[in-house]
Design a protein around this motif. Structure first.
Motif, PDB file in Angstrom:
ATOM      1  N   TYR A  22       6.245 -17.214  -0.977  1.00 19.77           N
ATOM      2  CA  TYR A  22       6.241 -16.200  -2.031  1.00 19.77           C
ATOM      3  C   TYR A  22       6.345 -16.814  -3.426  1.00 19.77           C
ATOM      4  N   ARG A  23       6.664 -18.076  -3.493  1.00 20.18           N
ATOM      5  CA  ARG A  23       6.937 -18.705  -4.789  1.00 20.18           C
ATOM      6  C   ARG A  23       5.690 -18.706  -5.692  1.00 20.18           C
ATOM      7  N   GLY A  24       5.925 -18.402  -6.958  1.00 16.79           N
ATOM      8  CA  GLY A  24       4.837 -18.431  -7.932  1.00 16.79           C
ATOM      9  C   GLY A  24       3.998 -17.174  -7.974  1.00 16.79           C
ATOM     10  N   LEU A  25       4.222 -16.252  -7.023  1.00 12.21           N
ATOM     11  CA  LEU A  25       3.443 -15.008  -7.039  1.00 12.21           C
ATOM     12  C   LEU A  25       3.925 -14.089  -8.163  1.00 12.21           C
ATOM     13  N   ASP A  26       2.993 -13.352  -8.763  1.00  4.82           N
ATOM     14  CA  ASP A  26       3.383 -12.297  -9.695  1.00  4.82           C
ATOM     15  C   ASP A  26       4.223 -11.271  -8.935  1.00  4.82           C
ATOM     16  N   ARG A  27       5.177 -10.651  -9.619  1.00  3.96           N
ATOM     17  CA  ARG A  27       6.112  -9.743  -8.953  1.00  3.96           C
ATOM     18  C   ARG A  27       5.416  -8.607  -8.214  1.00  3.96           C
ATOM     19  N   PHE A  28       4.314  -8.091  -8.772  1.00  4.23           N
ATOM     20  CA  PHE A  28       3.646  -6.972  -8.119  1.00  4.23           C
ATOM     21  C   PHE A  28       2.770  -7.450  -6.958  1.00  4.23           C
ATOM     22  N   THR A  29       2.227  -8.654  -7.065  1.00  2.00           N
ATOM     23  CA  THR A  29       1.512  -9.250  -5.923  1.00  2.00           C
ATOM     24  C   THR A  29       2.501  -9.526  -4.799  1.00  2.00           C
ATOM     25  N   ALA A  30       3.678 -10.040  -5.187  1.00  2.69           N
ATOM     26  CA  ALA A  30       4.713 -10.307  -4.187  1.00  2.69           C
ATOM     27  C   ALA A  30       5.157  -9.010  -3.520  1.00  2.69           C
ATOM     28  N   ARG A  31       5.194  -7.924  -4.256  1.00  2.00           N
ATOM     29  CA  ARG A  31       5.575  -6.632  -3.672  1.00  2.00           C
ATOM     30  C   ARG A  31       4.626  -6.259  -2.541  1.00  2.00           C
ATOM     31  N   GLU A  32       3.331  -6.377  -2.806  1.00  2.00           N
ATOM     32  CA  GLU A  32       2.341  -6.033  -1.785  1.00  2.00           C
ATOM     33  C   GLU A  32       2.499  -6.920  -0.547  1.00  2.00           C
ATOM     34  N   ARG A  33       2.754  -8.216  -0.766  1.00  4.50           N
ATOM     35  CA  ARG A  33       2.871  -9.135   0.375  1.00  4.50           C
ATOM     36  C   ARG A  33       4.140  -8.856   1.167  1.00  4.50           C
ATOM     37  N   VAL A  34       5.247  -8.567   0.496  1.00  2.00           N
ATOM     38  CA  VAL A  34       6.497  -8.262   1.204  1.00  2.00           C
ATOM     39  C   VAL A  34       6.315  -7.028   2.073  1.00  2.00           C
TER      40      VAL A  34
END
Length: 922
Positions: free
Chosen positions: A306-318
């Motif tokens: 998850y490191r380095g992902l934009d917060r909203f991109t990380a939201r989708e991945r989580v």
């Protein structure tokens, strides 16, 4: 004076003359009276809130200047750290450069260059409003004197242990890369989602379901919280759950913060990314796990993928990863308040970062006592409660900002991280005995602009030096401000001033409302309901208005929305109303503490008021210039009843205006002045004066008295109105003043009218009111019976007292002229009244015989047709209001409007029925 009032021609001319002549500088011989302007942002342009606030202050300053006070209105602007830096950065971006390429020193030079070239727009606009601060004393929160004051305060507070550096949650703007204040965060409702996730119990006995609007923050969870009295989870407190995707075990804690009736009653706790969670984490000793970088990408504190992902991109991945693991229970649509930066527009993050803080709790006690004791009074008084509630639950104040433009924090660090605070590096080394070989690095941060503005009342007067101005004008008299900055500015000024000066910064805080549109809606560009005070003063056509509103819009869709809304709200653009009409509109709306509903109908009416005043002055000049106005003390002067009446009413008006202004009731002062000028002086006295001046039975002394009254009352009215309408009063006064023997370069340096009890004449007022009732009674009959305006009518009176008969004898000439009467007399004893329309003045009956005045049959036909129309409207309204569905479903204000329409139509019906009956009885 010109035939018509042309505000554009006189405003710029007079303002330039006032400023060049130094009339705004202190100079009165009385007690000092001082107001400090709430410094507008140097990047700003005038909006309705500014316009409203500035005109209130200007009325107070002009009023006290004319009262003879030694009056100082201190003016200045705020350096507006974020806003100014953004302006210059955008300029650099347009040139294909950025500030980092330029370097800090060169960037600061560029900002100062911008300030010199473009930073005076708002002060130029303030001049257009006719405001009268002492421009020769203009200050800037980054000027040398204020910078010295800011540095002195920081160093002293640090050495007293009241400033410290610590790591806590702040509002973080990921676009600007700086902490921002609560005032710079706009939280508005947006449509989002509520994700329900399962957190497995570590002992394998099941799971807990939690709901969140920010799934990415679960990577920083430190606990699950439940309410201590929630029987569903009581047996689980003290156990742990496994944090999905991370593998960390989280304790289950009990805390009153949890709302057991919302969602599942289980709340995930992320102390490093939520203010409420931070407080709960402090209570339970939970770890602070910071999962974000400064740009809101995910940090090394999260699993590697998850490191380095934009917060909203990380939201989708989580969300996707939890769904794949079977831990996503459901997703619901959810309306939530999203905090966005008012400058950048991006979503703000609560972020854990080291910042500088003021220990505000230790400064609060004297500031609370100052208001409790009455040393500082809030107007309206209820705002004290708002002040107390905040001050008694005060949080430490974050004063650092990660910017280049601003007061740089006077702190240096050595390689070990030790901090040294002082005026400059040389003094720091000398004070602490540091070797020249020891490298020191200065703190990169600057101070929040609220820090420097908190010192405004005393720093602008020369502190830390003991200047004569500081001794003379401090504490200041009144602070005029909106309720939205009681916390951010008012309270902090009180705390800082008490700490460094040992006295309050001001004696009174006048809290005004916010300016809204005519429907009570907040003004915003996207709604198309924003009004620019300068546009109202000068006028602007539709195409220019659209271009102005959409200029610089980065988003084409928003620009299109603004254009559509503008064309809907102002299809013909905005008329030119002039400064005086705008100002008087503001005063008329300034009831204490309430929000202001502004609509163009009001300002239209006050433009007419300006025209009325202008025409009144022209009438007076035409009848008084070159005539004997009683200047010769040897010439006899006598006063008609009407002269004594208007002089008496003037004195009563003066007293009412003083009382209103002394209590900050600008609306009451404006109403009193409007009623006196329009209704009494113009509509009644000027008309009565025409009769007095033409009266063949009058003598020279009486005519001299009327002319003297005309000019003296008008001259007093112009002085009374000057604080509210400076331009038209100055222009008119220059022509009127010589007629009353007054000499002076400007009206603003003339004394404000004071009540002269010897001129109050209750008997004259009572007699004139009697005359007005008779005239109005006849006029109403003429109007109701549709008698042509040019026709004279006869009037008969009955049931009068001996006093009424004497009044008729004394005032017959005035009654005949104003009511357009052919004759007027009392009915003889035993004489019956003819068929006539009637009116009542107490017990006194007024009859106007109608025979020969109107076509009886034609008038009866007209009345019948009008009554039939009203009957149809009444049937429609009653049907609507008798419908339970309409009353239950329609908005309350719509139902109330329909009821008001019904009442008005019923009154009209009754009036017309009475008229028809009178005609039928003829």
């Amino acid at each position: 004076m010109d035939k018509t009032f042309k505000p554009a021609e006189i405003e710029k001319r007079w303002y330039a003359h006032w400023e060049e002549s130094g009339y705004f500088a202190p100079g009165g011989s009385g007690d000092p009276y001082c107001i400090m302007i709430p410094p507008p942002n140097v990047t700003g342009s005038l909006h309705m809130g500014h316009g409203f606030q500035q005109t209130l202050m200007d009325a107070l300053i002009r009023y006290h200047r004319m009262l003879g006070n030694d009056t100082l209105w201190q003016v200045g602007t705020d350096h507006a750290g974020i806003a100014t830096q953004m302006v210059v950065e955008r300029q650099l971006e347009a040139e294909g450069r950025d500030r980092h390429e330029l370097g800090r020193e060169a960037f600061i030079e560029r900002v100062w260059q911008w300030k010199g070239e473009s930073g005076g727009n708002i002060t130029r606009q303030l001049r257009r409003l006719g405001t009268s601060p002492d421009w020769s004393r203009e200050r800037f929160t980054m000027d040398e004197g204020l910078s010295r004051a800011v540095q002195e305060v920081f160093i002293r507070l640090y050495r007293e242990g009241l400033i410290y550096r610590g790591q806590r949650l702040v509002n973080w703007d990921p676009s600007l890369h700086t902490a921002i204040s609560d005032l710079e965060v706009i939280a508005e409702e947006e449509q989002g989602h509520l994700w329900h996730f399962r957190y497995p119990l570590s002992d394998g006995s099941g799971h807990l379901t939690v709901a969140t609007t920010r799934p990415e923050t679960m990577l920083g969870d430190a606990a699950i919280a439940v309410h201590p009295e929630d029987e569903r989870y009581a047996q689980l407190v003290g156990k742990t759950v496994d944090l999905p995707l991370v593998g960390r075990q989280l304790p289950i804690v009990a805390d009153d913060y949890v709302d057991r009736d919302f969602g599942t009653g289980c709340v995930k706790i992320t102390p490093a990314h939520d203010f409420n969670d931070y407080a709960l984490g402090q209570r339970h000793g939970l770890p602070l796990i910071n999962i974000l970088n400064a740009d809101a990408t995910l940090s090394d504190a999260v699993p590697e993928f998850y490191r380095g992902l934009d917060r909203f991109t990380a939201r989708e991945r989580v969300v996707a990863d939890l769904e794949q693991l079977g831990l996503l229970e459901k997703v619901e649509d959810h309306t939530l308040k999203v905090p966005r930066g008012d400058r950048s527009g991006v979503v703000i993050e609560p972020w854990l970062t080291p910042q500088w803080y003021v220990d505000a709790k230790k400064l609060a006690a004297p500031a609370i006592e100052a208001v409790e004791s009455g040393a500082i009074a809030f107007v309206p008084k209820q705002w004290e409660n708002t002040y107390f509630s905040w001050m008694r639950d005060l949080q430490d104040w974050c004063i650092s900002r990660q910017l280049w433009w601003g007061h740089r924090i006077p702190a240096w660090y050595d390689p070990e991280g030790n901090v040294y605070v002082g005026e400059d590096e040389a003094s720091v080394r000398a004070e602490h005995g540091l070797s020249d070989n020891l490298p020191l690095h200065r703190d990169e941060d600057v101070l929040d602009t609220w820090f420097s503005s908190a010192l405004w009342t005393f720093s602008t007067l020369g502190w830390p030096e003991d200047t004569p101005e500081l001794a003379r004008y401090h504490p200041t008299s009144v602070l005029v401000t909106g309720f939205d900055i009681i916390f951010f500015w008012v309270a902090r000024m009180i705390m800082m001033t008490l700490h460094f000066r040992g006295e309050v910064p001001f004696h009174t805080v006048y809290v005004h409302g916010l300016v809204r549109d005519s429907e009570g809606q907040k003004m915003s560009k996207s709604k198309g309901n924003v009004l620019d005070p300068i546009d109202l003063i000068d006028g602007i056509d539709l195409e220019d208005l659209v271009a102005k509103r959409t200029a610089g819009m980065m988003q084409p869709r928003l620009a299109e929305k603004i254009e559509k809304a503008t064309r809907q709200h102002y299809p013909e653009g905005i008329s030119a109303y002039g400064t005086d009409a705008l100002r008087f509109t503001f005063y008329s709306l300034a009831s204490t503490g309430r929000d202001i509903k502004f609509d163009l109908g009001r300002i239209e009416g006050y433009r007419n008021f300006c025209n009325k005043l202008w025409n009144a002055a022209r009438y007076v000049l035409m009848n008084a210039e070159g005539e004997d106005c009683g200047q010769d003390p040897e010439a006899p002067v006598s006063y008609h009843l009407v002269d004594r009446w208007i002089r008496s009413r003037l004195q009563e008006t003066i007293g009412e205006v003083h009382r209103a202004l002394d209590n900050y009731r600008f609306d009451l002062a404006a109403q009193v002045l409007y009623d006196f000028v329009w209704n009494e002086y113009c509509d009644w006295y000027l008309e009565l004066s025409k009769v007095a001046l033409r009266d063949p039975t009058g003598d020279d002394a009486a005519r001299r008295g009327t002319r003297q009254t005309l000019v003296q009352v008008l001259e007093s009215v112009l002085r009374l109105l000057h604080p509210f309408m400076p331009f038209i009063t100055e222009e008119s006064w220059q022509s009127v003043a010589p007629l009353v023997g007054v000499r002076g370069a400007t009206i603003m340096r003339q004394p404000y009218p004071e009540v002269d009890p010897s001129s109050v004449d209750k008997a004259a007022s009572a007699e004139l009111e009697w005359l007005k009732i008779i005239v109005l009674g006849v006029r109403n009959i003429r109007g109701e019976m549709n008698v042509a305006p040019g026709k004279t009518v006869d009037a008969l009176l009955r049931n009068g007292t001996e006093n009424d008969k004497k009044r008729l004898l004394d005032n017959q000439t005035f009654l005949m002229q104003l009511a357009r009467l052919g004759s007027i007399r009392f009915l003889a004893d035993g004489e019956s009244a003819p068929a006539a329309a009637t009116a009542l003045a107490g017990d006194l009956e007024i009859f106007v015989p109608l025979a020969g005045l109107i076509d009886r049959e034609a008038e009866l036909g007209r009345l019948t047709r009008e009554l039939n129309r009203i009957e149809g409207e009444l049937k429609r309204l009653r049907g609507k209001l008798d419908n339970p569905g309409f009353v239950a479903k329609a908005p309350a204000e719509v139902v109330e409007r329909e009821r008001e329409k019904l009442a008005a139509q019923e009154q009209a019906q009754a009036r017309l029925e009475a008229q028809r009956q009178a005609l039928e009885d003829m």
